[in-house]
Design an enzyme around this catalytic site. Structure first.
Site, PDB file in Angstrom:
ATOM      1  N   LEU A  78       0.797  -1.223   0.000  1.00  0.00           N
ATOM      2  CA  LEU A  78       0.000   0.000   0.000  1.00  0.00           C
ATOM      3  C   LEU A  78       0.834   1.280   0.000  1.00  0.00           C
ATOM      4  O   LEU A  78       0.299   2.373   0.172  1.00  0.00           O
ATOM      5  CB  LEU A  78      -0.977  -0.014   1.179  1.00  0.00           C
ATOM      6  N   CYS A  79       2.137   1.154  -0.200  1.00  0.00           N
ATOM      7  CA  CYS A  79       3.003   2.335  -0.273  1.00  0.00           C
ATOM      8  C   CYS A  79       2.910   2.982  -1.646  1.00  0.00           C
ATOM      9  O   CYS A  79       2.826   2.305  -2.667  1.00  0.00           O
ATOM     10  CB  CYS A  79       4.464   1.941  -0.026  1.00  0.00           C
ATOM     11  N   HIS A  80       2.950   4.309  -1.638  1.00  0.00           N
ATOM     12  CA  HIS A  80       2.950   5.068  -2.888  1.00  0.00           C
ATOM     13  C   HIS A  80       4.354   5.063  -3.489  1.00  0.00           C
ATOM     14  O   HIS A  80       5.337   5.190  -2.754  1.00  0.00           O
ATOM     15  CB  HIS A  80       2.545   6.526  -2.632  1.00  0.00           C
ATOM     16  N   MET A 117       8.565   4.575   5.408  1.00  0.00           N
ATOM     17  CA  MET A 117       8.654   3.185   4.944  1.00  0.00           C
ATOM     18  C   MET A 117       9.907   2.959   4.100  1.00  0.00           C
ATOM     19  O   MET A 117      10.534   1.898   4.176  1.00  0.00           O
ATOM     20  CB  MET A 117       7.392   2.783   4.162  1.00  0.00           C
ATOM     21  N   GLU A 118      10.289   3.949   3.333  1.00  0.00           N
ATOM     22  CA  GLU A 118      11.509   3.828   2.530  1.00  0.00           C
ATOM     23  C   GLU A 118      12.745   3.755   3.424  1.00  0.00           C
ATOM     24  O   GLU A 118      13.670   2.969   3.162  1.00  0.00           O
ATOM     25  CB  GLU A 118      11.603   5.003   1.549  1.00  0.00           C
ATOM     26  N   ASP A 132      23.542 -11.849   5.577  1.00  0.00           N
ATOM     27  CA  ASP A 132      23.927 -12.799   4.539  1.00  0.00           C
ATOM     28  C   ASP A 132      25.447 -12.865   4.379  1.00  0.00           C
ATOM     29  O   ASP A 132      26.010 -13.933   4.176  1.00  0.00           O
ATOM     30  CB  ASP A 132      23.267 -12.413   3.215  1.00  0.00           C
TER      31      ASP A 132
END
Length: 162
Positions: A78-80, A117-118, A132
């Site tokens: 749902l992120c733009h 969010m980014e 990793d």
């Protein structure tokens, strides 16, 4: 619950929605996030000397975080998609404690919605990449707390974690 306390990504029937930001003004926005990888002092020593068989783990993690920030809207449903102006990812050895790596991401844009969010995605993917790279020498390494540390811009204004 007041209108301002409602979850913006949930419609009245409970289904998910992408928030309509079309009426919001374009403003300068910044967000920062951190993630911590807990390993051992021996591993942070190897990282400091670029001594891992896989190569430059810190550089790989930094680039992975930058790339991830640019792909956030493809990963989080749902992120733009946003025009990202700048992404920085920094990795500090033995912070906050010996044997750990603190990853700090900062993202900037001029847009109608924030870049928290980014920033979280950048810090998280950098942490995954570092894990990793070090798992061959420390299978017990842990990706610890990931959190937003600050944001600025937009109608809600500036905020920072105390």
């Amino acid at each position: 619950m007041s209108e301002s306390e409602k979850l913006t990504h949930v419609r009245t029937d409970g289904s998910a929605q992408m928030v309509d930001v079309s009426a919001k003004p374009v403003t300068s926005r910044t967000a920062g996030a951190v993630s911590t990888v807990v390993t051992t002092p021996e591993v942070t020593g190897l990282l400091a000397q670029n001594g891992l068989a896989k190569g430059d783990a810190l550089g790989a993690a930094r680039i992975a975080g930058i790339m991830a920030a640019k792909k956030t809207s493809e990963l989080v449903p749902l992120c733009h998609p946003l025009p990202i102006s700048k992404v920085t990812v920094d990795l500090e050895l033995d912070v906050p404690v010996p044997g750990s790596v603190q990853i700090t991401a900062e993202v900037k844009t001029s847009g109608q919605t924030g870049v928290e969010m980014e920033a979280l995605t950048a810090a998280s993917v950098a942490a995954l990449t570092l894990y990793d790279m070090i798992k061959g020498v420390d299978r017990a390494a842990v990706i610890a707390e990931t959190k937003v540390i600050a944001k600025s811009g937009g109608a809600s204004g500036d905020w920072s974690r105390s």
